[in-house]
Design a protein around this motif. Structure first.
Motif, PDB file in Angstrom:
ATOM      1  N   ALA A  53       0.469  -1.341   0.057  1.00 48.59           N
ATOM      2  CA  ALA A  53      -0.295  -0.293   0.616  1.00 48.59           C
ATOM      3  C   ALA A  53       0.889   0.937   0.093  1.00 48.59           C
ATOM      4  N   ARG A  54       2.497   0.974   0.583  1.00 45.06           N
ATOM      5  CA  ARG A  54       2.576   2.425   1.153  1.00 45.06           C
ATOM      6  C   ARG A  54       3.466   2.521  -0.455  1.00 45.06           C
ATOM      7  N   LEU A  55       4.106   1.906  -1.002  1.00 41.52           N
ATOM      8  CA  LEU A  55       5.068   1.756  -2.825  1.00 41.52           C
ATOM      9  C   LEU A  55       4.002   1.678  -3.732  1.00 41.52           C
ATOM     10  N   TYR A  56       2.228   1.306  -3.198  1.00 42.37           N
ATOM     11  CA  TYR A  56       1.615   1.965  -3.988  1.00 42.37           C
ATOM     12  C   TYR A  56       1.030   3.380  -3.997  1.00 42.37           C
ATOM     13  N   ILE A  57       1.286   3.873  -2.810  1.00 41.82           N
ATOM     14  CA  ILE A  57       0.690   5.606  -2.659  1.00 41.82           C
ATOM     15  C   ILE A  57       1.420   6.208  -2.915  1.00 41.82           C
ATOM     16  N   GLY A 331      -7.928  10.017 -11.035  1.00 40.94           N
ATOM     17  CA  GLY A 331      -8.936   9.064 -10.024  1.00 40.94           C
ATOM     18  C   GLY A 331      -8.679   9.256  -8.523  1.00 40.94           C
ATOM     19  N   GLY A 332      -9.401   8.094  -7.817  1.00 49.46           N
ATOM     20  CA  GLY A 332      -9.413   8.336  -6.583  1.00 49.46           C
ATOM     21  C   GLY A 332      -9.561   7.461  -5.604  1.00 49.46           C
ATOM     22  N   TYR A 333      -8.935   7.257  -4.271  1.00 42.75           N
ATOM     23  CA  TYR A 333      -9.822   5.517  -3.955  1.00 42.75           C
ATOM     24  C   TYR A 333      -8.881   5.618  -2.541  1.00 42.75           C
ATOM     25  N   GLN A 334      -9.283   4.328  -2.012  1.00 44.59           N
ATOM     26  CA  GLN A 334      -9.363   4.302  -0.552  1.00 44.59           C
ATOM     27  C   GLN A 334      -8.190   2.676  -0.224  1.00 44.59           C
ATOM     28  N   TYR A 335      -6.783   3.440   0.660  1.00 47.21           N
ATOM     29  CA  TYR A 335      -6.035   1.968   0.491  1.00 47.21           C
ATOM     30  C   TYR A 335      -6.259   1.281   2.152  1.00 47.21           C
ATOM     31  N   ASN A 336      -6.667   0.535   2.501  1.00 46.77           N
ATOM     32  CA  ASN A 336      -6.203   0.423   4.315  1.00 46.77           C
ATOM     33  C   ASN A 336      -4.962   0.304   4.156  1.00 46.77           C
ATOM     34  N   LEU A 337      -4.228   1.310   5.261  1.00 45.10           N
ATOM     35  CA  LEU A 337      -2.984   0.291   5.589  1.00 45.10           C
ATOM     36  C   LEU A 337      -3.315  -0.447   7.042  1.00 45.10           C
ATOM     37  N   GLU A 338      -2.844  -1.638   6.663  1.00 48.83           N
ATOM     38  CA  GLU A 338      -3.789  -2.967   7.611  1.00 48.83           C
ATOM     39  C   GLU A 338      -2.798  -2.626   9.203  1.00 48.83           C
ATOM     40  N   LYS A 339      -1.480  -2.181   9.227  1.00 48.19           N
ATOM     41  CA  LYS A 339      -0.697  -1.960  10.551  1.00 48.19           C
ATOM     42  C   LYS A 339      -1.217  -1.283  10.876  1.00 48.19           C
ATOM     43  N   THR A 340      -1.209   0.418  10.132  1.00 49.54           N
ATOM     44  CA  THR A 340      -1.074   1.205  11.186  1.00 49.54           C
ATOM     45  C   THR A 340      -2.931   1.707  11.846  1.00 49.54           C
ATOM     46  N   GLY A 341      -3.667   0.523  11.370  1.00 49.58           N
ATOM     47  CA  GLY A 341      -5.187   0.486  11.386  1.00 49.58           C
ATOM     48  C   GLY A 341      -5.667   1.879  10.506  1.00 49.58           C
ATOM     49  N   LEU A 342      -5.177   2.140   9.816  1.00 47.55           N
ATOM     50  CA  LEU A 342      -6.077   3.413   9.568  1.00 47.55           C
ATOM     51  C   LEU A 342      -5.910   3.491   7.856  1.00 47.55           C
ATOM     52  N   PHE A 344      -6.404   5.099   3.478  1.00 44.04           N
ATOM     53  CA  PHE A 344      -5.403   6.477   3.853  1.00 44.04           C
ATOM     54  C   PHE A 344      -6.385   6.745   1.728  1.00 44.04           C
ATOM     55  N   ILE A 345      -6.634   7.853   2.216  1.00 45.63           N
ATOM     56  CA  ILE A 345      -7.412   8.524   0.938  1.00 45.63           C
ATOM     57  C   ILE A 345      -7.122   9.312   0.245  1.00 45.63           C
ATOM     58  N   PHE A 346      -6.696   8.778  -1.578  1.00 47.07           N
ATOM     59  CA  PHE A 346      -5.758   9.657  -2.533  1.00 47.07           C
ATOM     60  C   PHE A 346      -7.436  10.133  -3.393  1.00 47.07           C
ATOM     61  N   MET A 347      -7.518  11.698  -4.206  1.00 44.87           N
ATOM     62  CA  MET A 347      -8.171  11.947  -5.024  1.00 44.87           C
ATOM     63  C   MET A 347      -7.675  13.901  -5.947  1.00 44.87           C
ATOM     64  N   ASN A 348      -8.381  13.971  -6.226  1.00 46.24           N
ATOM     65  CA  ASN A 348      -7.744  14.911  -7.376  1.00 46.24           C
ATOM     66  C   ASN A 348      -8.772  16.138  -6.957  1.00 46.24           C
ATOM     67  N   ALA A 349      -8.745  16.530  -5.894  1.00 46.55           N
ATOM     68  CA  ALA A 349      -9.925  17.691  -6.146  1.00 46.55           C
ATOM     69  C   ALA A 349      -9.546  18.875  -6.643  1.00 46.55           C
ATOM     70  N   SER A 350     -10.675  20.163  -7.350  1.00 48.85           N
ATOM     71  CA  SER A 350     -10.011  20.755  -7.817  1.00 48.85           C
ATOM     72  C   SER A 350     -11.507  21.782  -7.609  1.00 48.85           C
ATOM     73  N   GLY A 351     -12.149  21.958  -7.217  1.00 52.31           N
ATOM     74  CA  GLY A 351     -13.286  22.676  -6.090  1.00 52.31           C
ATOM     75  C   GLY A 351     -14.599  22.530  -6.837  1.00 52.31           C
ATOM     76  N   GLN A 352     -14.703  21.198  -7.161  1.00 50.61           N
ATOM     77  CA  GLN A 352     -16.453  20.976  -7.564  1.00 50.61           C
ATOM     78  C   GLN A 352     -17.463  20.133  -6.724  1.00 50.61           C
ATOM     79  N   GLN A 353     -19.163  20.715  -7.326  1.00 53.29           N
ATOM     80  CA  GLN A 353     -19.874  19.422  -6.673  1.00 53.29           C
ATOM     81  C   GLN A 353     -18.814  17.772  -6.739  1.00 53.29           C
ATOM     82  N   ALA A 354     -18.552  18.023  -7.392  1.00 51.83           N
ATOM     83  CA  ALA A 354     -18.128  15.978  -7.496  1.00 51.83           C
ATOM     84  C   ALA A 354     -16.765  15.709  -6.476  1.00 51.83           C
ATOM     85  N   ASP A 355     -15.961  17.056  -6.605  1.00 49.76           N
ATOM     86  CA  ASP A 355     -14.972  16.309  -5.194  1.00 49.76           C
ATOM     87  C   ASP A 355     -15.987  16.193  -4.277  1.00 49.76           C
TER      88      ASP A 355
END
Ligand SMILES: [Zn+2]
Length: 567
Positions: A53-57, A331-342, A344-355
């Motif tokens: 996960a950390r390498l992908y992020i 795009g956007g994704y959520q990736y679990n950090l299984e050890k950390t227990g949290l 991670f949220i990834f997205m490309n926000a640019s100020g719109q309702q879709a964001d």
């Protein structure tokens, strides 16, 4: 050796090998031994998962950094294949023990999944799977690097979306054409990548003893509770109930905008969104990412104190990368950090309702992860994706009554709700188009490129808006290339549709009993992966069904909600 230390480095074979050997060679004499084997395998898998996960992020946050790219690829090519072999041997070891039959019920689904992987495992498929990952990473890299010079400035493609919402039709047309022109520059290479992926996936299926990749995919994705035939019935239900509503919404738009016909820059092919029919400026829910965060926190706090606090934990945990910038994967994704227990949220926000919708969506995934984080084994927490999307999509709908945190004016708030409900319906159509397309592709792996285009256009007639693509016929035939799932996550798409039906049911429940809807949500999400899909639905007091009557009922509710909005 167990539990492994926090600093255990799962990116290195030198550290993994002795752990794997310990697990494989371990003598199992009784149920306690077997249960601790499960616990220790889970511990190792958590480390492995978090390292990946950390390498992908790292890579998706910075696609232009070669060393991050290399680090991820060396993990994918060097570690994952070796660990796939280890994991197969461990599955075999456990499945062959007669003791396994005496394990408590808690292990039923884990054993079922294990036996399924054993049946599907073929050593010769490992390099083919690595090849697929490399090809889809190349697709990501190509699309992530795409930028457009527009009105004297350089924009990423996600940033260009805002020009497609403006009221000036000429600007929309210019922006849309600029994006398409940029995409077409790489379309040949992307078609090559896709052909290669289809060929390789077909081979994987044949190697595993299946006629084609459709059957293989259903088994490998553990779709034990619905069939390809169910998906086809889903498609027909959407065709019957969503398409008439979509066409009528679009016809109202066309009239209101005063156009002779709708062009592709007037209507979003995927979501069904269009610019405002009354010519109002696009909604601007936030100006920067920190505003998005504080508003979203307020939304969740007003929905429920518990969810508000959970969202705040994400902010404090520094696990959000939200703004769009060059070199970041789309795009956007959520990736679990299984050890950390949290998560991670990834997205490309640019100020719109879709964001706003993406932010809430990914937060829903995070809540799911957090609700089931107490379950002991990683397999118990790895919830099925059909249900993962219920967690996220229902949050989009359930937060609607609190969107005034994003919009001070009631009119804007209603407009946002309308856009969202319309795109809920629009998305169902797009999902069926992508899903039907994939069924056809992998049932006919020897198709030519022109047959592929023909099929795509045929499905556009069934599931697409009636917009006019004259002068852009080639773009129309290749528009599927914009859908990343086709490359990186084959067949992972109907899940969104199945989940949307679940989300709509929770939303309908909220109208009569908001508290109970959240209780059902929590109850079902806390189960993680410990029940079958139909039982997870049942735990949320909703149903897993695809038939026409059920679809008709849900869509009629959306239709009434749309009619109740004054804008
Ligand atoms: Zn999602």
């Amino acid at each position: 050796m167990f539990p492994l230390e926090n600093k255990f480095d799962a990116t290195k074979w030198e550290s993994l090998e002795p752990v794997a050997t310990n697990l494989l060679d371990r003598e199992i004499n009784n149920i306690e031994d077997l249960e601790s084997l499960f616990t220790d395998i889970s511990d190792m898998s958590e480390h492995l998962s978090e390292a990946g996960a950390r390498l992908y992020i790292g890579m998706t946050c910075d696609t232009e950094n070669d060393s991050k790219q290399e680090a991820y690829m060396s993990f994918v090519e060097g570690i994952r294949p070796k660990m796939a072999e280890v994991s197969n041997k461990l599955d075999l070891k456990i499945a062959n023990l007669s003791l396994s039959d005496s394990l408590p019920k808690r292990y039923d689904l884990i054993l079922k999944s294990m036996r399924n992987s054993i049946e599907l495992f073929r050593e010769e498929n490992i390099p083919l799977m690595v090849k697929c990952t490399k090809l889809s990473t190349e697709y990501q890299r190509i699309t992530g690097a795409m930028t457009v010079d527009f009105q004297g400035e350089e924009y990423t493609l996600p940033q260009m979306r805002k020009f497609l919402e403006v009221n000036d039709r000429q600007i929309r047309r210019d922006a849309w054409t600029a994006v398409r022109a940029r995409r077409m520059m790489d379309s040949e290479r992307i078609s090559d990548i896709f052909d290669e992926l289809v060929k390789t996936r077909h081979q994987i299926a044949v190697n595993a003893g299946f006629e084609n990749y459709v059957q293989y995919a259903f088994r490998s994705m553990e779709r034990f509770d619905y069939t390809p035939q169910d998906c086809r019935s889903f498609h027909s239900s959407v065709e019957e109930h969503c398409m008439p509503l979509i066409h009528s919404i679009n016809e109202k738009r066309r009239k209101s905008l005063g156009y002779r016909n709708l062009r592709p820059w007037d209507i979003n092919e995927k979501s069904g969104d269009s610019p405002d029919v009354l010519g109002r400026d696009p909604l601007t829910p936030f100006n920067n990412v920190s505003e998005l965060i504080s508003q979203t926190s307020a939304v969740f706090h007003s929905l429920s104190g518990e969810l508000g606090n959970m969202f705040d934990r994400l902010v404090e945990g520094d696990v959000l990368d939200l703004e769009s910038r060059k070199g970041k994967a789309p795009g956007g994704y959520q990736y679990n950090l299984e050890k950390t227990g949290l998560p991670f949220i990834f997205m490309n926000a640019s100020g719109q309702q879709a964001d706003v919708e993406t932010m809430i969506h990914e937060a829903g995934h995070a809540f799911h992860t957090m609700y089931c984080s107490d379950l002991g084994l990683i397999q118990e927490r790895n919830y099925p994706i059909e249900f993962a999307e219920v967690a996220s999509m229902s949050m989009e709908l359930l937060t609607q009554p609190h969107w005034n945190e994003y919009y001070e004016r009631e009119e804007d708030c209603q407009r946002a709700k309308k856009m969202h409900l319309e795109s809920t319906i629009g998305l169902l159509a797009w999902i069926c188009r992508i899903d039907s397309f994939q069924h056809w592709i992998y049932q006919n792996p020897d198709h030519t490129r022109s047959q592929l285009s023909e099929k795509w256009l045929e499905l556009r007639v069934r599931f697409g808006p009636k917009s006019d693509w004259t002068d852009f016929e080639e773009d129309e035939a290749l528009f599927w290339q914009t859908q990343g799932h086709l490359f990186g996550a084959p067949f992972y798409y109907i899940e969104y549709g199945i989940a949307q039906l679940g989300a709509l049911q929770l939303w309908i429940k909220q109208m009569s009993d908001p508290e109970q809807a959240l209780k059902s949500y929590k109850q079902a999400m806390s189960l993680g992966n410990t029940e079958r899909l139909p039982d997870l639905f049942a735990a949320a007091d909703i149903q897993l069904k695809f038939d026409s009557d059920h679809m008709g009922y849900l869509i009629s509710q959306v239709d009434s909600a749309l009619n109740a909005l004054s804008v």
